[in-house]
Motif scaffolding. Structure first.
Motif, PDB file in Angstrom:
ATOM      1  N   ALA A  87       2.052   8.648 -13.628  1.00 37.07           N
ATOM      2  CA  ALA A  87       1.704  10.063 -13.768  1.00 37.07           C
ATOM      3  C   ALA A  87       2.637  10.923 -12.918  1.00 37.07           C
ATOM      4  CB  ALA A  87       0.250  10.295 -13.346  1.00 37.07           C
ATOM      5  N   TYR A 113      -4.794  -9.441 -13.384  1.00 42.77           N
ATOM      6  CA  TYR A 113      -5.396  -8.396 -12.571  1.00 42.77           C
ATOM      7  C   TYR A 113      -6.683  -7.870 -13.209  1.00 42.77           C
ATOM      8  CZ  TYR A 113      -5.777  -4.107  -9.882  1.00 42.77           C
ATOM      9  OH  TYR A 113      -6.232  -3.102  -9.085  1.00 42.77           O
ATOM     10  N   THR A 126     -10.665  -1.274  -0.437  1.00 43.17           N
ATOM     11  CA  THR A 126      -9.851  -0.069  -0.512  1.00 43.17           C
ATOM     12  C   THR A 126     -10.089   0.662  -1.826  1.00 43.17           C
ATOM     13  OG1 THR A 126      -7.596   0.799  -0.487  1.00 43.17           O
ATOM     14  CG2 THR A 126      -7.905  -1.370  -1.454  1.00 43.17           C
ATOM     15  N   ILE A 157      -6.317  -7.382   1.706  1.00 44.54           N
ATOM     16  CA  ILE A 157      -6.578  -5.956   1.471  1.00 44.54           C
ATOM     17  C   ILE A 157      -7.854  -5.805   0.640  1.00 44.54           C
ATOM     18  CG2 ILE A 157      -5.733  -3.879   0.304  1.00 44.54           C
ATOM     19  CD1 ILE A 157      -2.909  -4.787   1.154  1.00 44.54           C
ATOM     20  N   GLU A 183      -1.235   5.768 -11.595  1.00 47.04           N
ATOM     21  CA  GLU A 183      -0.952   6.893 -10.706  1.00 47.04           C
ATOM     22  C   GLU A 183       0.557   7.130 -10.603  1.00 47.04           C
ATOM     23  OE1 GLU A 183      -3.091   4.497 -10.118  1.00 47.04           O
ATOM     24  OE2 GLU A 183      -4.936   5.270  -9.208  1.00 47.04           O
ATOM     25  N   ARG A 201      -2.502  -9.642  -0.370  1.00 48.63           N
ATOM     26  CA  ARG A 201      -3.233  -8.845  -1.368  1.00 48.63           C
ATOM     27  C   ARG A 201      -4.726  -9.135  -1.286  1.00 48.63           C
ATOM     28  NH1 ARG A 201      -1.345  -8.583  -7.244  1.00 48.63           N
ATOM     29  NH2 ARG A 201      -1.659 -10.835  -7.234  1.00 48.63           N
ATOM     30  N   GLU A 204       0.839  -1.203   0.000  1.00 49.27           N
ATOM     31  CA  GLU A 204       0.000   0.000   0.000  1.00 49.27           C
ATOM     32  C   GLU A 204       0.872   1.250   0.000  1.00 49.27           C
ATOM     33  OE1 GLU A 204      -3.545   0.090   0.328  1.00 49.27           O
ATOM     34  OE2 GLU A 204      -4.093  -1.467   1.754  1.00 49.27           O
ATOM     35  N   GLU A 238       4.633  11.539  -4.421  1.00 49.09           N
ATOM     36  CA  GLU A 238       4.549  12.730  -5.265  1.00 49.09           C
ATOM     37  C   GLU A 238       5.323  13.899  -4.644  1.00 49.09           C
ATOM     38  OE1 GLU A 238       1.041  15.033  -5.355  1.00 49.09           O
ATOM     39  OE2 GLU A 238       1.187  15.474  -7.488  1.00 49.09           O
ATOM     40  N   PRO A 277      -6.698   0.954   4.643  1.00 45.55           N
ATOM     41  CA  PRO A 277      -7.771   0.702   3.667  1.00 45.55           C
ATOM     42  C   PRO A 277      -9.105   1.265   4.172  1.00 45.55           C
ATOM     43  CG  PRO A 277      -6.536  -1.304   4.137  1.00 45.55           C
ATOM     44  CD  PRO A 277      -6.082  -0.273   5.129  1.00 45.55           C
ATOM     45  N   GLU A 325       0.691  -3.442  -9.219  1.00 43.30           N
ATOM     46  CA  GLU A 325       0.048  -3.303 -10.528  1.00 43.30           C
ATOM     47  C   GLU A 325      -1.098  -2.292 -10.515  1.00 43.30           C
ATOM     48  OE1 GLU A 325      -1.249  -6.983 -12.206  1.00 43.30           O
ATOM     49  OE2 GLU A 325      -1.608  -6.082 -14.167  1.00 43.30           O
ATOM     50  N   ALA A 326      -1.893  -2.305  -9.448  1.00 46.74           N
ATOM     51  CA  ALA A 326      -3.062  -1.414  -9.382  1.00 46.74           C
ATOM     52  C   ALA A 326      -2.664   0.057  -9.387  1.00 46.74           C
ATOM     53  CB  ALA A 326      -3.880  -1.716  -8.127  1.00 46.74           C
ATOM     54  N   PHE A 327      -1.436   0.343  -8.987  1.00 46.22           N
ATOM     55  CA  PHE A 327      -1.017   1.734  -8.829  1.00 46.22           C
ATOM     56  C   PHE A 327      -0.232   2.272 -10.024  1.00 46.22           C
ATOM     57  CE2 PHE A 327      -1.418  -0.144  -4.624  1.00 46.22           C
ATOM     58  CZ  PHE A 327      -2.267   0.751  -4.008  1.00 46.22           C
ATOM     59  N   ARG A 343      -6.204   7.627   4.083  1.00 42.66           N
ATOM     60  CA  ARG A 343      -4.959   7.967   3.397  1.00 42.66           C
ATOM     61  C   ARG A 343      -4.255   9.169   4.014  1.00 42.66           C
ATOM     62  NH1 ARG A 343      -6.233  12.265  -0.265  1.00 42.66           N
ATOM     63  NH2 ARG A 343      -8.455  12.251  -0.665  1.00 42.66           N
ATOM     64  N   VAL A 386      -5.256  13.293 -10.546  1.00 47.33           N
ATOM     65  CA  VAL A 386      -4.807  11.896 -10.622  1.00 47.33           C
ATOM     66  C   VAL A 386      -4.906  11.216  -9.267  1.00 47.33           C
ATOM     67  CG1 VAL A 386      -2.887  10.354 -11.164  1.00 47.33           C
ATOM     68  CG2 VAL A 386      -3.264  12.399 -12.543  1.00 47.33           C
ATOM     69  N   LEU A 387      -4.482  11.902  -8.224  1.00 48.75           N
ATOM     70  CA  LEU A 387      -4.371  11.226  -6.926  1.00 48.75           C
ATOM     71  C   LEU A 387      -5.618  11.351  -6.049  1.00 48.75           C
ATOM     72  CD1 LEU A 387      -0.672  12.001  -5.942  1.00 48.75           C
ATOM     73  CD2 LEU A 387      -1.605  10.131  -7.287  1.00 48.75           C
ATOM     74  N   ARG A 388      -6.339  12.464  -6.143  1.00 45.81           N
ATOM     75  CA  ARG A 388      -7.452  12.640  -5.193  1.00 45.81           C
ATOM     76  C   ARG A 388      -8.848  12.522  -5.811  1.00 45.81           C
ATOM     77  NH1 ARG A 388      -4.992  17.690  -1.605  1.00 45.81           N
ATOM     78  NH2 ARG A 388      -3.115  16.578  -0.952  1.00 45.81           N
ATOM     79  N   ARG A 442      -1.880  17.303 -11.019  1.00 42.54           N
ATOM     80  CA  ARG A 442      -1.678  15.872 -10.796  1.00 42.54           C
ATOM     81  C   ARG A 442      -2.244  15.451  -9.434  1.00 42.54           C
ATOM     82  NH1 ARG A 442       4.078  14.705 -11.679  1.00 42.54           N
ATOM     83  NH2 ARG A 442       4.307  15.534  -9.590  1.00 42.54           N
ATOM     84  N   THR A 443      -1.960  16.255  -8.416  1.00 44.42           N
ATOM     85  CA  THR A 443      -2.420  15.901  -7.067  1.00 44.42           C
ATOM     86  C   THR A 443      -3.939  15.755  -7.040  1.00 44.42           C
ATOM     87  OG1 THR A 443      -0.623  17.263  -6.280  1.00 44.42           O
ATOM     88  CG2 THR A 443      -2.205  16.519  -4.647  1.00 44.42           C
ATOM     89  N   GLN A 483      -1.080   3.610   4.849  1.00 46.50           N
ATOM     90  CA  GLN A 483      -2.314   3.833   4.111  1.00 46.50           C
ATOM     91  C   GLN A 483      -3.369   2.856   4.600  1.00 46.50           C
ATOM     92  OE1 GLN A 483      -2.458   6.269   1.099  1.00 46.50           O
ATOM     93  NE2 GLN A 483      -1.106   6.916   2.734  1.00 46.50           N
ATOM     94  N   ALA A 517      -7.588   2.716  -2.881  1.00 49.71           N
ATOM     95  CA  ALA A 517      -6.240   3.037  -3.325  1.00 49.71           C
ATOM     96  C   ALA A 517      -5.946   2.335  -4.642  1.00 49.71           C
ATOM     97  CB  ALA A 517      -5.228   2.605  -2.270  1.00 49.71           C
ATOM     98  N   GLY A 518      -5.378   3.074  -5.583  1.00 54.17           N
ATOM     99  CA  GLY A 518      -5.037   2.485  -6.874  1.00 54.17           C
ATOM    100  C   GLY A 518      -6.244   2.303  -7.778  1.00 54.17           C
ATOM    101  N   ARG A 519      -7.390   2.798  -7.347  1.00 52.25           N
ATOM    102  CA  ARG A 519      -8.579   2.692  -8.199  1.00 52.25           C
ATOM    103  C   ARG A 519      -9.054   4.088  -8.553  1.00 52.25           C
ATOM    104  NH1 ARG A 519      -9.477  -1.656  -4.307  1.00 52.25           N
ATOM    105  NH2 ARG A 519      -9.015  -3.555  -5.424  1.00 52.25           N
ATOM    106  N   LEU A 571       0.867   7.300  -2.135  1.00 49.10           N
ATOM    107  CA  LEU A 571       1.081   7.991  -3.410  1.00 49.10           C
ATOM    108  C   LEU A 571       1.401   9.466  -3.222  1.00 49.10           C
ATOM    109  CD1 LEU A 571      -1.782   6.319  -5.463  1.00 49.10           C
ATOM    110  CD2 LEU A 571       0.643   5.816  -5.587  1.00 49.10           C
ATOM    111  N   GLU A 572       0.711  10.123  -2.289  1.00 52.05           N
ATOM    112  CA  GLU A 572       0.951  11.560  -2.111  1.00 52.05           C
ATOM    113  C   GLU A 572       2.341  11.812  -1.530  1.00 52.05           C
ATOM    114  OE1 GLU A 572      -2.003  14.151  -0.662  1.00 52.05           O
ATOM    115  OE2 GLU A 572      -3.647  13.014  -1.527  1.00 52.05           O
TER     116      GLU A 572
END
Lengths: 270, 376
Positions: A90, B138, B207, B202, A87, B199, A60, A67, B329, A82-84, B320, B81-83, B77-78, B327, B209-211, A63-64
């Protein structure tokens, strides 16, 4: 996972798996950030890592936090992150290796290329392999010695096979392995589980054992103090040695491999 | 639509706490308190989304956040992409889970009946655990989970439908199937390689995260397609409170209607869970929180959706940001947040309501709920 443009000489590298910390530092690159394994902190065998920011766990990643470090290269494992990928990519060019452990030499060369140090990586790997082979030759008859690898984990006890990281290092020296731990015919030859009641069947003339995390340490203390463990011939002969889990198991890099050779030289040299 | 003076001949039909909106031949009864609660929940949701976009490792002011959403700033980006993607996904998944819970609880006439209890989540969990531990690609994870959730729901409905899909039967069948599926998941987890099991665990917690956009888009389309059915459900739900003989007596096809509502509920739950993992408790707590806020006899759909969305957005944001580099979940926190708030409501609102309406049958409080549970 696609192609990515990476800078020729990355300066700010974030590594998201334990093997890549070893890889980066072996090649003289101190990462700005690293993910830790969930049960442990950043490894200690690589010296002072206080300047390396922890960016979450390998499963886990934060990410922030990654960054905020403004990396110019991210090294990770497809298997874990893989899921990340979208992000991460980027944030900075991201290079994933496929598997962990079995392909550690290929991973090292690929990550070396990504770090702009492909030639150095090749040289380091060749040096290690030469050293492992020479050590094996120096043992002479001792090569017939069966070496056993046992790891105490929070919920199980494992032995490690020829496709595990430390198994591959033992293979490079030519040392023998107990029948059980050769995992002949198994699809996955990295490791197998041994039940606590059959701990005395792990075999081997010499045993190297270690523990994953503090819960694993507790398991180790419990079982190695028990009668079953004490009844193993190698233990009675004083040929069971506790080694560093970070080096033998989670290290997975050319520096860790060299340190395994150090341990072997210390305990096996004739 | 305009509200007009109620003609004298209709005064006798006036329902307490409700306003009738008329426009020509159409009329809609609106529960006034529900409507007010929905407005407040919407404001709360906007607040939660704003917090999730502004606050993180990097603090971005509200003005900069708005500027980023509408143009280009240094924070593209923040935010983008991330939030933003995971927050939008949290709204969609939380909303879908809230509606699913409201539908299933209404059909089962039991506040404990939610997708987590009646097998949908367990079915998705078993399929996802299999996908993750058997080394499937995946890309197959979400489709596998969706199939697993729907298959489990189909089994539950098949078992329960033998005998008019009575409420207690539905719940019991669901619990039995859920327990079976969960034991299957445990076996897979114990047999799996530790890293695969981690995995899967989780995923089982749930979660965001990553989605992001892919998952949010899928759910968005799903909700849009479900909209006509939800409009029907809103009306159909009114009869689920009636006992079976009464409903049959006024000409309602009880089993068919119940089956339709239950299917809609489990399909929405399966869709949400397949995208964000087995997030527990949103579907259970959101409808109950919404019902207590709106003081209605059964969970209101829109308010349940909004409550579910708020819960998941807050859980993801806290997960997060609140635990340093770790992080957490979202699924860990939905249970903590939803559970704590529900306990608070049970302790305060339930008793106050009973005290404030002496002599009347308590419709919302603990006694009312106990009465329903006796049906089992």
């Amino acid at each position: 996972m696609g192609t990515t443009e990476i800078p020729a000489e990355p300066q700010r590298v974030v590594v998201l798996d334990t093997d890549k910390i070893d890889t980066a530092l072996s090649l003289g690159v101190t990462p700005v950030g690293a993910a830790r394994a969930s049960e442990t902190e950043l490894p200690t065998y690589l010296g002072d890592l206080s300047g390396v920011a922890v960016v979450g766990t390998t499963a886990e990643p934060d990410l922030e936090a990654i960054e905020a470090l403004e990396p110019d290269l991210i090294l990770g494992s497809k298997f874990r992150q893989e899921a990340f990928y979208d992000e991460l990519n980027a944030i900075a060019p991201t290079v994933f290796t496929e598997q962990v452990g079995v392909t550690w030499k290929e991973n090292f060369l690929l990550d070396g290329d990504a770090l702009g140090k492909g030639e150095e990586a090749k040289q380091l790997l060749a040096d290690y392999e030469t050293r492992a082979a020479e050590f094996g030759t120096s043992l002479g008859d001792a090569l017939a010695t069966e070496v056993s690898l046992v790891r105490f984990m929070p919920d199980q006890i494992r032995f490690y096979g020829p496709d595990s990281f430390s198994g591959i290092v033992l293979g490079d020296t030519g040392l023998a392995r107990p029948e059980l731990q050769q995992l002949n015919g198994a699809e996955d030859r990295r490791f197998g589980e041994v039940s606590a009641e059959e701990l005395d069947t792990v075999g081997g003339d010499v045993i190297f054992y270690c523990a994953y995390g503090t819960d694993g340490e507790a398991m180790l203390a419990d079982y190695t103090g028990g009668e079953l463990w004490q009844s193993i011939p190698a233990v009675q002969d004083g040929k069971a040695h506790q080694v560093d889990d970070e080096v033998w198991m989670t290290g997975i890099g050319v520096t860790a491999a060299g340190m395994i050779l150090d341990d072997l030289e210390q305990y096996l040299a004739v | 639509m305009t509200r007009t003076e109620t003609p004298p001949e209709h005064r006798a039909l006036r329902l307490p706490g409700r306003t009738v909106l008329r426009s020509g031949a159409l009329s809609v009864t609106m529960h006034r308190r529900s409507a007010a609660v929905c407005v407040l929940l919407l404001v709360a949701l906007l607040g939660a989304v704003t917090a999730a976009l502004c606050l993180g490792d990097t603090y971005i002011t509200f003005a900069d956040t708005i500027a980023t959403l509408t143009g280009t700033t240094g924070y593209d980006r923040t935010i983008e992409v991330l939030r933003l993607p995971r927050t939008v996904l949290a709204v969609a998944a939380g909303g879908a889970l809230g509606i699913a819970g409201a539908l299933i609880q209404s059909v089962a006439r039991n506040p404990l009946a939610s997708p987590d209890i009646i097998g949908v989540t367990a079915g998705a969990g078993l399929a996802a655990t299999f996908a993750l531990t058997a080394g499937l690609s995946y890309a197959l994870l979400a489709p596998a989970a969706l199939t697993g959730g729907l298959a489990a729901a189909a089994i539950v409905l098949m078992v329960a439908a033998r005998g008019s899909l009575s409420a207690p039967r539905f719940v019991l069948a669901g619990v039995a199937v859920a327990v079976l599926l969960k034991s299957g998941t445990q076996i897979l987890l114990l047999a799996a390689d530790a890293i695969d099991a981690q995995r899967a665990q989780i995923w089982l917690i749930g979660t965001l995260a990553g989605r992001g956009w892919t998952e949010a888009g899928f759910l968005g389309v799903f909700l849009l397609l479900a909209l006509p059915f939800l409009v029907w459900a809103q009306r159909a739900l009114d009869t689920t409170d009636l006992d079976d003989p009464t409903a049959t007596g006024i000409g309602v096809r009880v089993t068919g209607r119940r089956l339709g509502l239950a299917v809609l509920g489990v399909v929405l739950a399966s869709a949400a869970v397949s995208q964000v993992g087995a997030v527990e408790f949103v579907a259970l707590a959101a409808p109950q929180i919404a019902r207590r806020l709106a003081r209605t006899s059964r969970p209101p759909l829109l308010a349940s959706a909004l409550t579910g969305a708020i819960l998941l957005v807050l859980a993801d944001w806290l997960g997060r940001t609140a635990f340093g580099d770790y992080q957490m979940p979202a699924g860990v926190l939905t249970a903590a947040l939803g559970g704590a708030y529900l306990i608070y409501l049970l302790l305060t609102k339930g008793t106050r309501n009973e005290k404030s309406t002496p002599g009347r049958r308590p419709r919302l409080g603990l006694r009312g709920r106990a009465g329903r549970l006796r049906d089992l």
